[in-house]
Design an enzyme around this catalytic site. Sequence first.
Site, short mmCIF file in Angstrom:
data_model
loop_
_atom_site.label_atom_id
_atom_site.label_comp_id
_atom_site.label_asym_id
_atom_site.label_seq_id
_atom_site.Cartn_x
_atom_site.Cartn_y
_atom_site.Cartn_z
N GLU A 137 37.36 53.31 44.23
CA GLU A 137 35.74 54.20 43.03
C GLU A 137 34.86 53.91 43.65
O GLU A 137 34.54 52.33 43.54
CB GLU A 137 36.74 53.50 41.62
CG GLU A 137 35.59 53.77 40.58
CD GLU A 137 35.62 52.89 39.55
OE1 GLU A 137 35.98 50.89 39.40
OE2 GLU A 137 34.75 52.38 37.86
N ASP A 172 34.73 57.31 36.57
CA ASP A 172 33.96 56.26 36.53
C ASP A 172 32.51 56.52 35.29
O ASP A 172 31.50 56.68 36.15
CB ASP A 172 34.36 54.94 36.20
CG ASP A 172 33.27 53.69 35.36
OD1 ASP A 172 32.93 53.83 34.58
OD2 ASP A 172 33.74 52.93 35.66
N GLN A 198 37.69 56.44 33.66
CA GLN A 198 37.27 55.17 32.70
C GLN A 198 36.14 55.82 31.96
O GLN A 198 34.78 55.98 32.74
CB GLN A 198 36.91 53.60 33.67
CG GLN A 198 37.59 52.97 34.96
CD GLN A 198 38.17 51.81 35.53
OE1 GLN A 198 37.08 52.07 36.14
NE2 GLN A 198 38.54 51.27 35.30
N GLU A 234 36.12 50.95 29.29
CA GLU A 234 35.78 50.14 30.47
C GLU A 234 34.19 49.85 29.92
O GLU A 234 33.31 50.26 30.56
CB GLU A 234 35.96 50.49 31.78
CG GLU A 234 35.69 49.17 32.67
CD GLU A 234 35.67 49.56 34.56
OE1 GLU A 234 35.62 50.50 34.55
OE2 GLU A 234 36.61 48.64 34.22
O1 LIG Z 1 33.70 48.27 37.58
C1 LIG Z 1 34.07 49.05 37.52
O2 LIG Z 1 33.96 49.90 36.92
C2 LIG Z 1 35.59 48.88 37.62
O3 LIG Z 1 36.78 49.60 37.41
C3 LIG Z 1 36.35 48.20 38.01
O4 LIG Z 1 37.57 47.93 38.69
C4 LIG Z 1 35.74 47.27 39.29
O5 LIG Z 1 36.37 45.78 39.48
MG LIG Z 2 35.29 51.06 35.96
#
Ligand SMILES: O=C(O)C(=O)[C@@H](O)CO
Ligand SMILES: [Mg+2]
Length: 252
Positions: A137, A172, A198, A234
């Site tokens: 990531e 993400d 995420q 997240e």
């Molecule tokens: O910080 C992020 O975004 C994450 O997904 C974590 O897994 C990094 O530790």
């Molecule tokens: Mg992340």
Amino acid sequence: MPRFAANISLLFAELPYLDRFDAAARAGFAAVEILFPYDVPAKQTHRALLSNGLELVLMNAPPPNYTGGTPGYGAVPGGEGRFEHDIRRSLRYAESLKPGLLHVMSGYTKDPAAKATFVRNLQWAADLAPAQTFTIEPLNPGDQPGYFMDDYDLAAEVLDAVDRPNVGLQYDTYHAQVIHGDAAQVWKDHGARAVHVQIGAAPGRSEPAEGPIDFPALFRTLDADGYAGWVSAEYNPTTRRTEDSLHWMSVS
Ligand SMILES: O=C(O)C(=O)[C@@H](O)CO
Ligand SMILES: [Mg+2]
């Protein structure tokens, strides 16, 4: 509509660790992810998952946390011994916790040999545990200055070079938006490589309901593209109680 999971390292953080599982289940999540479960014996986490009927979507490989520690050794030349030790430790946790995904962190390095090192280490991990899916990531440099894996184009190059079916991209929205300025375009460019998603708003990493990212449109795109994995929340809730920040789940 995507299947939503809760990252209980950020969500429900107002509660003690073991209480977060109950809270996530009560809020309607069927799955959770935990960044670093290593401070607690795996047995306790396993029990909390089981008693709430929760699936563990993802955890990170050690080290245990960011407080003074380095976030992994994946790309650090000379850190191979420590990397292998950490991966074996996470696989021992994975035996009981059965995370669908294991996020491998690159660590801090700008060494010219970093990319080749990360590729070799990821291949080693992928071959050691062919039944386990690993992720990488990109993290934005504002949050993690000096972190090697800081760009989605770089992640694509690493994944191509690793060339293993059990290593994929962790996309993400928050990092994608901060790094490249357009999370939707990053999905267009690299979504086919994603085995995990995420979500969090940018630039503040609050609930996915504000800022430049159009989350309802993103969820429609994920469905239209046939993305079948979890979409994990997240973010840092702006409300005192995490459950009061979850309105995005029903309006999307
Ligand atoms: O910080 C992020 O975004 C994450 O997904 C974590 O897994 C990094 O530790
Ligand atoms: Mg992340």
